[in-house]
Design an enzyme around this catalytic site. Structure first.
Site, mmCIF file in Angstrom:
data_model
loop_
_atom_site.group_PDB
_atom_site.id
_atom_site.type_symbol
_atom_site.label_atom_id
_atom_site.label_comp_id
_atom_site.label_asym_id
_atom_site.label_seq_id
_atom_site.Cartn_x
_atom_site.Cartn_y
_atom_site.Cartn_z
ATOM 1 N N ASP A 233 -64.687 -7.685 -42.971
ATOM 2 C CA ASP A 233 -63.473 -8.454 -42.720
ATOM 3 C C ASP A 233 -63.928 -9.780 -42.106
ATOM 4 O OD1 ASP A 233 -60.949 -9.419 -42.449
ATOM 5 O OD2 ASP A 233 -60.119 -7.660 -41.444
HETATM 6 C C1 BGC Z 1 -57.691 -9.968 -42.539
HETATM 7 C C2 BGC Z 1 -58.080 -9.557 -43.943
HETATM 8 C C3 BGC Z 1 -58.136 -10.768 -44.834
HETATM 9 C C4 BGC Z 1 -59.109 -11.761 -44.234
HETATM 10 C C5 BGC Z 1 -59.240 -13.021 -45.057
HETATM 11 C C6 BGC Z 1 -58.534 -11.098 -42.008
HETATM 12 O O1 BGC Z 1 -57.995 -11.632 -40.837
HETATM 13 O O2 BGC Z 1 -57.788 -8.858 -41.669
HETATM 14 O O3 BGC Z 1 -57.153 -8.627 -44.444
HETATM 15 O O4 BGC Z 1 -58.503 -10.407 -46.134
HETATM 16 O O5 BGC Z 1 -58.658 -12.146 -42.947
HETATM 17 O O6 BGC Z 1 -58.086 -13.785 -44.978
#
Ligand code: BGC
Length: 807
Positions: A233
């Site tokens: 993530d």
């Molecule tokens: C989220 C993810 C997301 C990523 C990219 C993170 O803050 O938890 O679900 O894909 O950001 O935007």
């Protein structure tokens, strides 16, 4: 492992490409080069891999409306259709969107569970039930990948709440992990063969998920045979050695990451085996081969599926997802006559949830717009009733703004649209011609046209120096400083009020907000994030409610749309209560008292309390219904279509909800309830929710006529005993006849959708999976032998026929 011959053919190309890379190139490939992409390696014919959120649309690499995206209903809505085929069709559309935008990997679906209704990203996950979640997720992943676009099933695992998500250590028993939280991932790996997975921010049982060798390498890859790539993530990876040894392939975003040069150094220092780097690179090259960016490898999909009409599909999913939980005296569909439409969200529809799931559709059909078109002229009136936005809000209607970028000498170096006045430029995602080296100021400039006369408040969200000028007067010229240590404060912090101006409805005023760009040294990537916030003139809540009640009294039917706001439901924080914001509850009480034919439409992504639910004639849950939500609502209210949804999660009050804990203590969040979440927990607690799991009414009636079970095949005959054609979701629940305190009293074991004309009878078969009879017993799956009641019906509480089998 699923054996796909074409994958084997690609492996040879992957191996050859891997063999031609030196350590530095390999290490570089495992780190984001910016917010959304991996570097191209021309020496092996590898193009840059592009990733994008996810899950209701494909935003692309820009956080702007320059290149709009089709916005589908929220994942809760998709799950409410109980229709994996519809999820598949959503996936096909998203692949089409991704291809259009040059995106190779969609950062979706979110298959964490609805453990607590307070979870901030509840709207972005499917259900409280792992089986339903797994099936919807399977349909979605298969759909996206059938279009040649990869997925990252996320967030692996137990990212079920937002509070302290970077540091929380979720303590989950092995059995709860296997039977609940891992189960959707396992089902999707088995049935949809995803090309990617995203590991979560949180820690599980002492190890952070980007370093979790046991769950990633042993369970996901070893036991289940997952052969895709594992991306962190965003900013979740924190250690070079522990991450690569814990099975993390790619650290995002870049350029500052624990991989890249740091990884090459770790290999040279003897801290990491080069073979571990090769393993990760192999998986990234395999992904590249599948999506068609590695020269010499045939992509997994050579012929994209037939084109899909995005808005039409968004509208179909929305009406199939609406859950009619109450419909006294068949108040719906609307009878001919006058309608008083009430509620701020009827005019400014809330169609999607906040955070990384945000996309920018090119249009939003509001209930007001759609009902005005659908109902005979002169039959619809509108009143605001209550405004749920009781604070400064972003993206308010009335702004027409552009962003102008200047260098240190004050020369314009680039421009961009900035609908509603929100700037979110991350990494290299900058307007054309602009670089972080040259950019000095960003000016939001344009007009604001108020809808109401009175005192308007303007504010700023963001950190650093700002100058705010309205109608020629400078109201703020100073710097906003951080008041917290949280790196996400700029994303999720509150706007600060700085100006109060008296304005006249319909008369535009000039607006200018200039920001001097600064880049804190500690920021992991250079970004420009700020927004102009606005709040309309305060109106006396009692007066607004009285006005709405008057309108309701004078109409044949009152339709009230109530909603949550971005300050209530979003990524980045959890909720602290389940109440509707503002004076909306008082509004519904008043309208219901004024008109017995009151229909309430609940526009929220996740459960809210409905204290007035027995006072109104009908309650229709519309979730975050996507860009065509208003049109779908008109379809359903007028009766052109029936609402098709069934609850994918139990709706009840916070006081009654059995599992609510989302705030860690000393960084720990014990999942003390074990396997008892959602309906499993409500049943054990002996509490009756407002609306049970699986519940949802259509516009016809169903009579369950017979139930037969042969082995694990359940055959149900049912008849459409109402007046119009309809669709039913036949649900199958399993109960051990000898109660076992270690197991839930009852669980969903299968379901199927059927359609029938009025008076017609249909037969449907549901195959019960072996897993429905198994428990995780120490370290293996074991069938629990004995006798089980099989019940079929319309919800977990509305079981129409039962029989008993022995296993
Ligand atoms: C989220 C993810 C997301 C990523 C990219 C993170 O803050 O938890 O679900 O894909 O950001 O935007």
């Amino acid at each position: 492992m699923v054996e796909i011959p074409a994958d084997r053919a690609r492996e040879a190309v992957v191996e050859a490409a891997l063999g031609r890379l030196d350590l530095d190139a390999k290490a570089r490939l495992l780190a984001g080069q910016d917010m959304w992409t991996l570097p191209a390696l021309p020496e092996i014919g590898l193009k840059s891999l592009v990733m994008s959120d996810g899950p209701i649309g494909v935003r692309g690499v820009r956080w702007t409306a320059d290149d709009p995206s089709v916005a589908l209903p929220s994942p809760t809505a998709l799950a409410a259709t109980w229709d994996p085929d519809l999820a598949h069709r959503a996936g096909v559309l998203l692949a089409q969107e991704a291809r259009r935008k040059g995106v190779h990997v969609l950062l979706a679906p979110t298959v964490n569970l609805h453990r607590s209704p307070l979870g901030g990203r509840h709207f972005e996950a499917y259900s409280e039930d792992p089986y339903l979640t797994g099936l919807i997720g399977t349909g979605y992943v298969r759909g996206v990948q059938s279009g040649g676009v990869g997925t990252t099933v996320k967030h692996f695992v137990a990212n079920d709440a937002e509070t302290d998500r970077f540091t929380v250590n979720n303590l989950v028993s092995e059995r709860a992990l296997r039977e609940l939280y891992l189960a959707p991932f396992e089902a999707i790996v088995e049935h949809a063969h995803p090309w990617g997975i995203m590991t979560a921010y949180n820690t599980v049982n002492g190890t952070t998920m980007t370093e979790h060798h046991h769950l990633v390498d042993e369970v996901l890859r070893g036991e289940w045979g997952f052969d895709g790539f594992n991306v962190s993530d965003w900013m979740a990876a924190r250690s070079t050695t522990a991450a690569i040894n814990g099975g993390l392939d790619v650290a995002m975003p870049g350029p500052k990451t624990v991989y890249g040069a740091a990884l090459a150094r770790a290999v040279r220092a003897g801290e990491v085996a080069e073979a571990a780097v090769d393993t990760a690179v192999r998986r990234v090259l395999r992904l590249a081969a599948r999506v068609g960016v590695l020269a010499g490898a045939e992509p997994a999909v050579t012929e994209p599926p037939a084109p899909v009409d995005g808005p039409a599909l968004a509208r179909e999913i929305a009406r199939r997802a609406f859950v009619l939980v109450r419909n006294e005296h068949a108040v719906l569909p609307l009878r001919p006559g006058t309608v008083a439409l009430i509620g701020s969200a009827a005019r400014d529809a809330r169609v999607l949830g906040g955070g990384s799931a945000t996309v920018f559709p090119d249009r939003i059909v509001s209930p007001l717009e759609a009902l005005t078109a659908a109902l005979p002229e002169g039959t619809l009136s509108y009143a605001v009733g209550a405004d749920p936005v009781t604070e400064l809000a972003l993206g308010a209607p009335g702004f027409t703004l552009a962003a102008v970028c200047r260098d240190a000498a004050g020369h314009v170096i680039g421009t961009s649209t900035a609908p509603g006045g929100q700037i979110q430029w991350l990494g290299s995602d900058l307007p054309e011609g602009v670089t972080h080296d040259t950019l000095r100021t960003v000016q939001l400039t344009g007009t604001f046209t108020p809808r109401e006369s009175g005192t308007h408040t303007f504010g700023i969200k963001g950190l650093g120096p700002f100058t705010l000028t309205i109608d020629g007067t400078t109201h703020y010229d100073d710097a906003q400083l951080p008041d917290a240590d949280d790196p996400f404060v700029t994303f999720f912090g509150d706007p600060v009020p700085h100006a109060q101006v008296d304005l006249t409805a319909g008369e535009p005023v000039d607006i200018s907000l200039t920001h001097v760009v600064t880049y804190p040294d500690e920021a992991p990537l250079k970004s420009v994030i700020f927004a102009l916030a606005h709040q309309g003139p305060p109106r006396d809540p009692a007066e607004l409610i009285a006005e709405a009640a008057r309108a309701a009294r004078g109409a044949d039917t009152a339709v009230v749309v109530v909603a949550t706001t971005e300050r209530v439901e979003s990524e980045g924080f959890d909720r602290t209560d389940l109440r509707l914001p503002g004076h909306q509850d008082a509004l519904v009480h008043a309208v219901a008292a004024a008109n017995p034919r009151t229909v309430v439409v609940v526009n929220s992504g996740s459960p809210v309390e409905l204290p007035w639910r027995d006072e109104v004639a009908a309650v229709l849950l519309s979730w975050f219904p996507g860009q065509e939500g208003g049109a779908a609502l008109a379809d359903v209210l007028t009766g052109a279509y029936e609402p098709g949804g069934r609850l994918p999660t139990t709706w009840g009050s916070l006081a009654d909800a059995p599992v609510t804990q989302v705030v860690p203590e000393n960084d720990e969040l014990p999942y003390n309830e074990g396997m008892f979440i959602g309906y499993r927990a409500w049943e054990r607690a002996g509490r009756t929710p407002s609306y049970p799991f699986g519940h949802g009414l259509g516009y016809t009636e169903w009579t369950y006529e017979s139930l037969e079970v042969e082995g694990t095949t359940v055959t149900v005959r049912l008849r459409n005993s109402g007046q119009r054609a309809g669709r039913e979701v036949v649900q199958v629940y399993l109960t051990p006849t000898e109660p076992d305190p270690e197991r839930p009293a009852r669980w969903l074991a299968g379901f199927a959708g059927v359609e029938a004309e009025p008076g017609a009878s249909v037969e449907v078969t549901v195959e019960l999976p072996r897993r429905a009879f198994e428990i995780w017993d120490e370290n293996t799956w074991a069938v629990v032998k004995g006798s089980y009641e099989i019940a079929v019906g319309r919800s977990i509480n509305d079981r129409r026929l039962t029989t008993t089998i022995n296993v």
